[in-house]
Design an enzyme around this catalytic site. Structure first.
Site, PDB file in Angstrom:
ATOM      1  N   ALA A   9      13.299 -15.650 -15.982  1.00  0.00           N
ATOM      2  CA  ALA A   9      13.527 -16.448 -17.183  1.00  0.00           C
ATOM      3  C   ALA A   9      12.364 -16.173 -18.134  1.00  0.00           C
ATOM      4  O   ALA A   9      11.283 -15.743 -17.714  1.00  0.00           O
ATOM      5  CB  ALA A   9      13.596 -17.918 -16.809  1.00  0.00           C
ATOM      6  N   GLY A  38      14.334 -15.778 -12.153  1.00  0.00           N
ATOM      7  CA  GLY A  38      15.731 -15.881 -12.597  1.00  0.00           C
ATOM      8  C   GLY A  38      16.506 -14.588 -12.432  1.00  0.00           C
ATOM      9  O   GLY A  38      17.740 -14.607 -12.339  1.00  0.00           O
ATOM     10  N   GLU A  50      17.596 -14.610  -8.929  1.00  0.00           N
ATOM     11  CA  GLU A  50      18.614 -15.676  -8.841  1.00  0.00           C
ATOM     12  C   GLU A  50      19.944 -15.216  -9.431  1.00  0.00           C
ATOM     13  O   GLU A  50      21.013 -15.516  -8.903  1.00  0.00           O
ATOM     14  CB  GLU A  50      18.083 -16.936  -9.545  1.00  0.00           C
ATOM     15  N   GLU A 108       7.792 -18.137  -9.015  1.00  0.00           N
ATOM     16  CA  GLU A 108       7.653 -19.401  -9.745  1.00  0.00           C
ATOM     17  C   GLU A 108       6.455 -20.260  -9.328  1.00  0.00           C
ATOM     18  O   GLU A 108       5.820 -20.872 -10.189  1.00  0.00           O
ATOM     19  CB  GLU A 108       8.944 -20.236  -9.614  1.00  0.00           C
TER      20      GLU A 108
HETATM   21  N1  CO8 Z   1       9.421 -13.617 -19.732  1.00  0.00           N
HETATM   22  C1  CO8 Z   1       9.101 -13.177 -20.954  1.00  0.00           C
HETATM   23  N2  CO8 Z   1       8.641 -11.936 -21.217  1.00  0.00           N
HETATM   24  C2  CO8 Z   1       8.539 -11.095 -20.170  1.00  0.00           C
HETATM   25  C3  CO8 Z   1       8.864 -11.470 -18.866  1.00  0.00           C
HETATM   26  C4  CO8 Z   1       9.339 -12.813 -18.651  1.00  0.00           C
HETATM   27  N3  CO8 Z   1       9.721 -13.255 -17.448  1.00  0.00           N
HETATM   28  N4  CO8 Z   1       8.623 -10.432 -18.040  1.00  0.00           N
HETATM   29  C5  CO8 Z   1       8.168  -9.429 -18.808  1.00  0.00           C
HETATM   30  N5  CO8 Z   1       8.112  -9.828 -20.106  1.00  0.00           N
HETATM   31  C6  CO8 Z   1       7.667  -9.034 -21.264  1.00  0.00           C
HETATM   32  C7  CO8 Z   1       6.170  -8.943 -21.324  1.00  0.00           C
HETATM   33  O1  CO8 Z   1       5.603 -10.096 -21.924  1.00  0.00           O
HETATM   34  C8  CO8 Z   1       5.994  -7.693 -22.154  1.00  0.00           C
HETATM   35  O2  CO8 Z   1       6.198  -8.033 -23.514  1.00  0.00           O
HETATM   36  P1  CO8 Z   1       5.210  -7.439 -24.645  1.00  0.00           P
HETATM   37  O3  CO8 Z   1       5.409  -5.958 -24.592  1.00  0.00           O
HETATM   38  O4  CO8 Z   1       5.728  -8.058 -25.912  1.00  0.00           O
HETATM   39  O5  CO8 Z   1       3.857  -7.838 -24.289  1.00  0.00           O
HETATM   40  C9  CO8 Z   1       7.149  -6.817 -21.731  1.00  0.00           C
HETATM   41  O6  CO8 Z   1       8.087  -7.698 -21.122  1.00  0.00           O
HETATM   42  C10 CO8 Z   1       6.750  -5.772 -20.711  1.00  0.00           C
HETATM   43  O7  CO8 Z   1       6.110  -6.442 -19.639  1.00  0.00           O
HETATM   44  P2  CO8 Z   1       4.709  -6.015 -19.031  1.00  0.00           P
HETATM   45  O8  CO8 Z   1       3.864  -5.364 -20.091  1.00  0.00           O
HETATM   46  O9  CO8 Z   1       4.127  -7.195 -18.335  1.00  0.00           O
HETATM   47  O10 CO8 Z   1       5.164  -4.892 -17.992  1.00  0.00           O
HETATM   48  P3  CO8 Z   1       4.436  -4.469 -16.657  1.00  0.00           P
HETATM   49  O11 CO8 Z   1       5.116  -3.249 -16.169  1.00  0.00           O
HETATM   50  O12 CO8 Z   1       2.966  -4.397 -16.841  1.00  0.00           O
HETATM   51  O13 CO8 Z   1       4.713  -5.674 -15.624  1.00  0.00           O
HETATM   52  C11 CO8 Z   1       6.075  -7.307 -14.511  1.00  0.00           C
HETATM   53  C12 CO8 Z   1       6.013  -5.948 -15.212  1.00  0.00           C
HETATM   54  C13 CO8 Z   1       5.270  -7.247 -13.197  1.00  0.00           C
HETATM   55  C14 CO8 Z   1       7.528  -7.623 -14.214  1.00  0.00           C
HETATM   56  C15 CO8 Z   1       5.465  -8.380 -15.436  1.00  0.00           C
HETATM   57  O14 CO8 Z   1       6.061  -8.283 -16.725  1.00  0.00           O
HETATM   58  C16 CO8 Z   1       5.685  -9.777 -14.952  1.00  0.00           C
HETATM   59  O15 CO8 Z   1       5.016 -10.216 -14.034  1.00  0.00           O
HETATM   60  N6  CO8 Z   1       6.629 -10.513 -15.573  1.00  0.00           N
HETATM   61  C17 CO8 Z   1       6.911 -11.872 -15.244  1.00  0.00           C
HETATM   62  C18 CO8 Z   1       7.702 -11.946 -13.958  1.00  0.00           C
HETATM   63  C19 CO8 Z   1       7.934 -13.380 -13.557  1.00  0.00           C
HETATM   64  O16 CO8 Z   1       7.027 -14.113 -13.258  1.00  0.00           O
HETATM   65  N7  CO8 Z   1       9.206 -13.793 -13.548  1.00  0.00           N
HETATM   66  C20 CO8 Z   1       9.606 -15.103 -13.167  1.00  0.00           C
HETATM   67  C21 CO8 Z   1       9.657 -15.999 -14.341  1.00  0.00           C
HETATM   68  S1  CO8 Z   1       9.926 -17.678 -13.874  1.00  0.00           S
HETATM   69  C22 CO8 Z   1      11.593 -17.756 -13.646  1.00  0.00           C
HETATM   70  O17 CO8 Z   1      12.313 -16.807 -13.729  1.00  0.00           O
HETATM   71  C23 CO8 Z   1      12.126 -19.094 -13.348  1.00  0.00           C
HETATM   72  C24 CO8 Z   1      13.654 -19.118 -13.284  1.00  0.00           C
HETATM   73  C25 CO8 Z   1      14.192 -20.504 -13.223  1.00  0.00           C
HETATM   74  C26 CO8 Z   1      14.038 -21.197 -14.537  1.00  0.00           C
HETATM   75  C27 CO8 Z   1      14.355 -22.628 -14.412  1.00  0.00           C
HETATM   76  C28 CO8 Z   1      14.055 -23.350 -15.708  1.00  0.00           C
HETATM   77  C29 CO8 Z   1      13.755 -24.754 -15.543  1.00  0.00           C
END
Ligand code: CO8
Length: 264
Positions: free
Chosen positions: A63, A108, A111, A131
């Site tokens: 998400a 997400g 999920e 999360e």
């Molecule tokens: N949300 C928003 N933006 C994201 C996300 C995300 N989950 N993941 C990646 N991005 C964006 C980055 O911010 C980046 O944007 P920008 O270029 O503008 O800075 C772009 O995507 C590329 O990402 P990275 O530069 O970070 O790429 P890397 O190759 O270095 O890393 C990763 C890749 C490891 C996947 C890293 O991006 C990361 O850790 N992302 C987050 C992963 C994460 O924690 N996901 C879980 C989120 S929580 C969730 O999903 C909860 C679901 C249930 C919701 C319930 C609501 C109540």
């Protein structure tokens, strides 16, 4: 449209989450677009779906953390409901949905993949529920579907530690059915979907209901449900033709033919 593309190839629909600049993260707009695409799938036209992410790096990286960071408690709950309603719609969609996981399936994203009937993935795929490292619980069904898929012990370990696992470990614990190269992933998923689409649609749909609904019942209630769904196939044109074809084959192998099931 928007962040979600839809294409049809034969009897298979291909849905692609297309927000690669954010690794296909699910913001409200992506969820709305996906919901609209699903609502507009023409079930007269297709008999199976494949769901994937755009690009060669990510299925869905979760998400949208930027959007979630500003939510109040009430808004958080509403965002969870938005995802859960959509993922339940995918889980109970009348035709099978295969997730073709082409990279990160985190939070997400995992999920969403778990709301599909089954998952195949590329060898660069990475799965996880990060999360607890962000101060929240999985909120789009992760605590429930992961525990049902890989068992409560493994699900709890993944969720409590927030540790991501690679494709081979996901395969070992039964989270994915098959690993391919990235190049082979989509052709393999489309081929699997088209094999499913070639089988009797009423029977496939009833099998999906039997497994999905039966798994939540006691064994005695579940086998009763199976009886109903089994019985529901009889007198259909597809059951009659499918069985008649087998009997013709026994009679004279030269009479073997491909059955074009009619969904009736
Ligand atoms: N949300 C928003 N933006 C994201 C996300 C995300 N989950 N993941 C990646 N991005 C964006 C980055 O911010 C980046 O944007 P920008 O270029 O503008 O800075 C772009 O995507 C590329 O990402 P990275 O530069 O970070 O790429 P890397 O190759 O270095 O890393 C990763 C890749 C490891 C996947 C890293 O991006 C990361 O850790 N992302 C987050 C992963 C994460 O924690 N996901 C879980 C989120 S929580 C969730 O999903 C909860 C679901 C249930 C919701 C319930 C609501 C109540």
């Amino acid at each position: 449209m928007g962040f979600v593309d839809y294409a049809v190839d034969g009897a298979v629909g291909l849905i692609t989450i297309n927000r690669p600049q954010a690794l296909n993260a699910l913001n409200s707009q992506v969820l709305d677009d996906l919901n609209e695409v699903i609502d507009n799938v023409n079930l007269e036209e297709i008999r199976a779906l494949v769901l994937t992410g755009a690009g060669d790096k990510s299925f869905v990286a979760g998400a949208d953390i930027g959007e979630m960071s500003k939510l109040t408690r009430k808004e958080g709950e509403a965002f969870g409901k938005k995802g859960n309603d959509l993922f339940l719609k995918i889980e109970t969609f009348p035709v099978p949905v295969i997730a073709a996981v082409n990279g990160f399936a985190l939070g997400g994203g995992n999920e969403l993949a778990m709301s599909c009937d089954f998952r195949i993935c590329s060898d660069n795929a990475m799965f996880g529920q990060p999360e607890t490292g962000l101060g929240i619980t999985p909120g789009f069904g992760g605590t429930q579907r992961l525990a049902r898929l890989v068992g409560p012990g493994m699900a709890k370990q993944m969720i409590y530690t927030a540790r991501n696992i690679k494709a081979d470990e996901a395969y070992r614990i039964g989270l994915v059915n098959q690993i391919c190269t990235l190049e082979e992933l989509l052709p393999t998923a489309m081929k699997l979907a088209s094999t499913i689409a070639g089988n009797a649609p009423i029977a496939v749909r009833n099998c999906k209901s039997a497994v999905n609904e039966g798994i939540q019942l006691s064994m005695s209630d579940a086998v009763r449900l199976e009886e109903e769904l089994f019985g529901g196939c009889f007198e259909s044109a597809d059951q009659q033709e499918g069985m008649a074809n087998f009997l013709r084959k026994k009679d004279d192998p030269a009479k073997v033919k491909h059955v074009a099931f009619q969904n009736k």
